[in-house]
Design a protein around this motif. Sequence first.
Motif, PDB file in Angstrom:
ATOM      1  N   UNK A  32       0.848  -1.195   0.000  1.00 33.99           N
ATOM      2  CA  UNK A  32       0.000   0.000   0.000  1.00 33.99           C
ATOM      3  C   UNK A  32       0.884   1.245   0.000  1.00 33.99           C
ATOM      4  N   UNK A  33       0.273   2.365  -0.336  1.00 30.22           N
ATOM      5  CA  UNK A  33       0.973   3.643  -0.381  1.00 30.22           C
ATOM      6  C   UNK A  33       0.090   4.693   0.271  1.00 30.22           C
ATOM      7  N   UNK A  34       0.679   5.505   1.155  1.00 28.13           N
ATOM      8  CA  UNK A  34      -0.015   6.649   1.742  1.00 28.13           C
ATOM      9  C   UNK A  34       0.566   7.929   1.164  1.00 28.13           C
ATOM     10  N   UNK A  35      -0.291   8.755   0.604  1.00 34.56           N
ATOM     11  CA  UNK A  35       0.103  10.068   0.115  1.00 34.56           C
ATOM     12  C   UNK A  35      -0.472  11.070   1.100  1.00 34.56           C
ATOM     13  N   UNK A  36       0.396  11.843   1.746  1.00 30.86           N
ATOM     14  CA  UNK A  36      -0.048  12.735   2.818  1.00 30.86           C
ATOM     15  C   UNK A  36       0.226  14.186   2.433  1.00 30.86           C
ATOM     16  N   UNK A  37      -0.826  14.996   2.524  1.00 32.49           N
ATOM     17  CA  UNK A  37      -0.707  16.441   2.287  1.00 32.49           C
ATOM     18  C   UNK A  37      -0.891  17.154   3.618  1.00 32.49           C
ATOM     19  N   UNK A  38       0.145  17.851   4.071  1.00 30.60           N
ATOM     20  CA  UNK A  38       0.056  18.647   5.288  1.00 30.60           C
ATOM     21  C   UNK A  38      -0.399  20.041   4.885  1.00 30.60           C
ATOM     22  N   UNK A  39      -1.565  20.446   5.352  1.00 31.89           N
ATOM     23  CA  UNK A  39      -2.137  21.725   4.964  1.00 31.89           C
ATOM     24  C   UNK A  39      -1.510  22.859   5.760  1.00 31.89           C
ATOM     25  N   UNK A  40      -1.262  23.967   5.091  1.00 27.69           N
ATOM     26  CA  UNK A  40      -0.728  25.164   5.731  1.00 27.69           C
ATOM     27  C   UNK A  40      -1.822  26.209   5.810  1.00 27.69           C
ATOM     28  N   UNK A  41      -1.897  26.888   6.942  1.00 34.93           N
ATOM     29  CA  UNK A  41      -2.864  27.980   7.069  1.00 34.93           C
ATOM     30  C   UNK A  41      -2.426  29.127   6.163  1.00 34.93           C
ATOM     31  N   UNK A  42      -3.355  29.684   5.443  1.00 31.80           N
ATOM     32  CA  UNK A  42      -3.118  30.844   4.590  1.00 31.80           C
ATOM     33  C   UNK A  42      -3.775  32.048   5.246  1.00 31.80           C
ATOM     34  N   UNK A  43      -3.283  33.262   4.992  1.00 37.90           N
ATOM     35  CA  UNK A  43      -3.944  34.436   5.580  1.00 37.90           C
ATOM     36  C   UNK A  43      -5.421  34.465   5.214  1.00 37.90           C
ATOM     37  N   UNK A  44      -6.260  34.521   6.228  1.00 41.63           N
ATOM     38  CA  UNK A  44      -7.707  34.582   6.012  1.00 41.63           C
ATOM     39  C   UNK A  44      -8.340  33.244   5.693  1.00 41.63           C
TER      40      UNK A  44
END
Length: 96
Positions: free
Chosen positions: A38-50
């Motif tokens: 199996x493969x896990x693709x992980x996106x760590x989200x960054x807070x953007x202004x507003x």
Amino acid sequence: MTAMLYTPEENHRRQLISGLRRLAYFLEVHRDIPAPRSVDVIAFLDAQPGAPAFAQLEQVAALLESAVEHGCVAKDFGAVTYRAIAPKEELRNEPC
């Protein structure tokens, strides 16, 4: 012909997708090389202004037609799982 200009984020996205396709092709052609189960693709989200990352996470959840659970949203594509995660400070005391 006009040249396409991409932001660094768009360029990174294109390179990532291209790399995933090349890996899939490589594994398909070289059947003697072991493939992961199996493969896990992980996106760590960054807070953007507003736009807090948790709001982005809810948008991703809607696109994936999945629910946000403990600051994460995931969708399986066979043996490949895409997962988006909000930053710890936005998890509202919910570990991922």
